[in-house]
Enzyme design. Structure first.
Site, PDB file in Angstrom:
ATOM      1  N   GLU A 474      -3.453   5.283   3.264  1.00 28.25           N
ATOM      2  CA  GLU A 474      -4.183   4.098   3.684  1.00 28.25           C
ATOM      3  C   GLU A 474      -3.694   3.618   5.046  1.00 28.25           C
ATOM      4  O   GLU A 474      -2.561   3.152   5.184  1.00 28.25           O
ATOM      5  CB  GLU A 474      -3.997   2.983   2.642  1.00 28.25           C
ATOM      6  CG  GLU A 474      -4.646   1.663   3.035  1.00 28.25           C
ATOM      7  CD  GLU A 474      -4.213   0.519   2.136  1.00 28.25           C
ATOM      8  OE1 GLU A 474      -4.523  -0.640   2.479  1.00 28.25           O
ATOM      9  OE2 GLU A 474      -3.560   0.785   1.103  1.00 28.25           O
ATOM     10  N   ASP A 547      -0.744   2.011  -1.525  1.00 24.98           N
ATOM     11  CA  ASP A 547       0.320   1.042  -1.788  1.00 24.98           C
ATOM     12  C   ASP A 547       0.450   0.779  -3.290  1.00 24.98           C
ATOM     13  O   ASP A 547      -0.508   0.914  -4.051  1.00 24.98           O
ATOM     14  CB  ASP A 547       0.019  -0.274  -1.072  1.00 24.98           C
ATOM     15  CG  ASP A 547       0.075  -0.107   0.446  1.00 24.98           C
ATOM     16  OD1 ASP A 547       0.651   0.906   0.909  1.00 24.98           O
ATOM     17  OD2 ASP A 547      -0.488  -0.969   1.154  1.00 24.98           O
ATOM     18  N   ASP A 549       0.412  -1.825  -5.043  1.00 25.74           N
ATOM     19  CA  ASP A 549      -0.027  -3.161  -5.421  1.00 25.74           C
ATOM     20  C   ASP A 549      -1.475  -3.086  -5.885  1.00 25.74           C
ATOM     21  O   ASP A 549      -2.056  -2.012  -6.023  1.00 25.74           O
ATOM     22  CB  ASP A 549       0.145  -4.144  -4.254  1.00 25.74           C
ATOM     23  CG  ASP A 549      -0.585  -3.674  -2.993  1.00 25.74           C
ATOM     24  OD1 ASP A 549      -1.379  -2.700  -3.086  1.00 25.74           O
ATOM     25  OD2 ASP A 549      -0.381  -4.265  -1.924  1.00 25.74           O
ATOM     26  N   ASP A 551      -4.245  -4.025  -4.359  1.00 25.91           N
ATOM     27  CA  ASP A 551      -5.141  -3.457  -3.348  1.00 25.91           C
ATOM     28  C   ASP A 551      -5.034  -1.944  -3.325  1.00 25.91           C
ATOM     29  O   ASP A 551      -6.037  -1.228  -3.189  1.00 25.91           O
ATOM     30  CB  ASP A 551      -4.816  -4.030  -1.971  1.00 25.91           C
ATOM     31  CG  ASP A 551      -5.427  -5.397  -1.757  1.00 25.91           C
ATOM     32  OD1 ASP A 551      -6.405  -5.703  -2.472  1.00 25.91           O
ATOM     33  OD2 ASP A 551      -4.956  -6.141  -0.880  1.00 25.91           O
TER      34      ASP A 551
END
Length: 692
Positions: A474, A547, A549, A551
């Site tokens: 990303e 990541d 998390d 998102d």
């Protein structure tokens, strides 16, 4: 043929002067010298008899294909003129068969409209025949005349007519031979000729099927006319007869390949126009004169359930296979009229703002378009294209008026048929637009799959598919960390910008138009959808590195949706993985020793590790580092925890129950909001896992 110079007089020069041009360049007059040209000659003779029928004289025509390769055309019309034409001093028969641009079709005296335009039909056939015999029943007698390659004279036949028999040309004056007597009321013409082998190719032959097709067509166009085809060339004599009373309405029903959604509609009318033409005055001089013409229009048409289009056009019963001004006027009126009707009923038909094209309304149409007018202008003697300019507007006006009245009629049957027609046209329009969209998508897809690799792909050096890996990361910040952390021999990196398109909701065209989706498909190199070829994939593993998390989980879900819908064989083969990057890093203190780094992958694991360290009496740097993204890690940390094959953790993505997987993807990523809301409410997710 007599060849003595003394027998060749100036009179022969006069007769053959024009016909020699025909023999030198036959293609100008009949198109070709093969079977097609041979058939054209035959129809020049037949059309003369048909023109008589159109004028109300004679309702029977016979065509006989003799075994000696000759052909004969018989009719029971008025018979060719046998009296002397005053300007030339020749009989009407000789004028018709030896003079170009001469005959009853000039000046409008004998025919209001005719198939023969140029006045060269009979004379051209005569010029290209080794022998031509004419017999005329008229005035109580049968009159005859023979020609050899256009020159009048007599054949000295022994046993029946023979083109190889000795020919004696007329020298002083031509004469019609009186060869028999008939009843005073009996009239008609018989023309028999042998095509010249010096002109036509060896394989040229009269085509029985083509002759029958054209005879049937002519019988449709002239209601009540009987045409008999007799073929004596084979072992058995065959006879076909064509006669139809219904005219072009019956012709349309014969041509239609499908069931109708409308009845056969007959549209008739006429219009006038003026044109300036050259004519001969009483002194024989060519002068220009403006004349008034009348063009009669007769059209029969119907729409069927199929998609094929059959439109045949005719001028004075002569087929014009390449169209012309009458077809242009017909199509222009149809397009304008149907567009107006669709626009007037757009809401009811759900037509939208798209524009009706000609192909939309031509689908399923069967039509016969005929016009009759004096001296039509054709493009070439073969009469394949009508060129008279005024006909276009006249045909267009007739169609607009007559068909417009049907489409706006309040009669129950016509109203119902009109509604079905408009629905079909709109359906065709929508199908065309959809097909064009699919075609553009296919083109884009093909171009995408065959194009070079995306520029932002950081590829590996190895070509060993079993060892290579593609990391999809990303953003550029993650690329900056992952690039030095990778093993460049086997590991490639493709950065994407944030959250890609939700392909569960988007069409294939939208997916292919999305830069990030296109880059992923190009990098994998195995295509997409039905054309996906697993053996062509460039990497043994595709690893989604996002990541740790919410998102990151969302991005990973969007990527998995793309792979599931368009590159599913990769998942089925176990070649798609999710990387497991750490969420925290704990720096543990050791007296007299280097600090130790402990990585945890969830808040629960973090609390558990800290509790154990505290119980063991160890200290750590407060607070433990929480990675907000891969960009916060340095290359060594990312390599150690996520990319190093010896120490990393990967989660293989599997489909398991494909039907359940599909339903989950549709629930989480599809268009229906209510089931997704119910899922969120009823599943009671952990509050800590939701970004607030």
């Amino acid at each position: 043929m007599a060849s003595a110079a003394s027998d060749y007089s100036a009179r022969h020069l006069t007769v053959l002067e024009g016909l020699e041009a025909v023999r030198k360049r036959p293609g100008m007059y009949i198109g070709s010298t093969d079977s097609r040209g041979l058939m054209h000659c035959l129809w020049e003779i037949i059309d003369n008899s048909v023109d008589e029928a159109l004028a109300g004289h004679g309702r029977e025509i016979s065509v006989i294909l003799h075994a000696d390769s000759s052909v004969e055309v018989r009719d029971r019309a008025r018979g060719l003129p046998i009296d002397v034409e005053p300007r030339t001093g020749l009989t009407g028969v000789e004028v018709i068969f030896t003079k170009l641009h001469a005959g009853g079709k000039f000046g409008g005296g004998a025919y209001g409209s005719s198939g023969g335009l140029h006045g060269v039909g009979a004379s051209v056939v005569n010029a290209l025949s080794e022998r031509l015999d004419v017999e005329v029943d008229r005035d109580g007698a049968t009159w005859a005349m023979s020609f050899h390659r256009g020159e009048p004279g007599e054949f000295l036949d022994a046993d029946g007519p023979d083109p190889k028999a000795t020919f004696v040309p007329f020298t002083d004056a031509s004469r019609l031979r009186k060869v028999g007597r008939v009843a005073k009321a009996t009239t008609g013409t018989r023309v028999r000729y042998w095509a010249d082998p010096q002109i036509f190719t060896k394989d040229a032959a009269f085509l029985a099927d083509e002759l029958a097709r054209r005879a049937r067509q002519t019988a449709f166009l002239v209601p009540g006319l009987g045409i008999e085809i007799v073929d004596e060339r084979g072992e058995e004599r065959t006879v076909q007869e064509f006669r139809y009373e219904g005219g072009i309405s019956e012709f349309v029903e014969y041509l239609a390949p499908d069931a109708g959604i409308t009845g056969t509609w007959r549209l008739t009318g006429e219009g006038g126009f003026s044109e300036t033409i050259p004519v001969l005055d009483e002194q024989g001089h060519m002068v220009s004169r403006e004349v008034e013409r009348t063009c009669e229009v007769d059209v029969a048409l119907r729409w069927g359930t199929g998609y094929d289009t059959t439109v045949q056009t005719f001028v004075n019963i002569i087929a014009t296979p390449k169209g012309g001004t009458h077809l242009a006027g017909f199509e222009a009126a149809l397009v304008k009229l149907i567009r107006d009707q669709v626009a007037a009923n757009a809401r009811k038909l759900k037509a939208g703002s798209d524009r009706i094209e000609k192909d939309d309304l031509m689908a399923g149409l069967t039509a016969v378009v005929t016009v009759r007018l004096p001296e039509p202008q054709f493009e070439g003697q073969t009469k394949e294209v009508l060129g008279t300019p005024a006909v276009r507007q006249i045909v267009s006006q007739v169609i607009a008026r007559e068909l417009g009245a049907i489409l706006t009629s309040t009669k129950r049957d016509e109203k119902a048929q009109s509604a079905l027609l408009l629905e079909k046209v709109v359906s065709e329009m929508k199908a065309r637009i959809s097909a064009r969209s699919l075609k553009e998508t296919a083109r884009r897809k093909s171009a995408l799959e065959s194009s070079s690799l995306p520029t932002k792909l950081v590829d590996c050096r190895s070509n060993d598919v079993a060892q290579t890996e593609l990391f999809i990361v990303e953003g550029d910040s993650a690329l900056g960390t992952a690039k030095p952390a990778r093993d460049s021999e086997f590991q490639a990196i493709l950065p994407i910008r944030g959250k890609i398109l939700n392909v569960q909701k988007a069409s294939m065209a939208d997916m292919l138009g999305n830069a990030e989706c296109a880059a992923i498909i190009q990098s994998v190199g195995a295509g997409s959808g039905r054309t996906f070829d697993l053996s062509a994939a460039r990497y043994g593993k595709v690893i989604l590195l996002s990541d740790a998390d919410v998102d990151g989980a969302h991005i990973r879900t969007l990527l998995l949706t793309l792979f599931y819908r368009y590159m599913r064989p990769l998942i089925e083969d176990g070649r798609v993985f999710a990387a497991v990057p750490p969420l925290h890093r704990i720096q543990v203190k050791h007296r007299g020793k280097p600090d130790e780094f402990v990585y945890t992958y969830s808040d629960r694991e973090l609390h558990g590790v800290l509790a154990r360290l505290k119980k063991a009496g160890k200290t750590w740097v407060e607070p433990p580092q929480r990675y907000k993204g891969l960009g916060e890690m340095d290359a060594d940390q990312l390599a150690e925890t996520t990319m190093d094959r010896a120490r990393r953790t990967l989660r293989r993505v599997t489909i398991g129950d494909a039907e359940r997987s599909s339903s989950v993807f549709e629930l989480l990523m599809g268009n229906e909001v209510a089931p997704r809301r119910e899922f969120i409410v009823t599943s009671q997710p952990d509050r800590e896992r939701i970004d607030v």
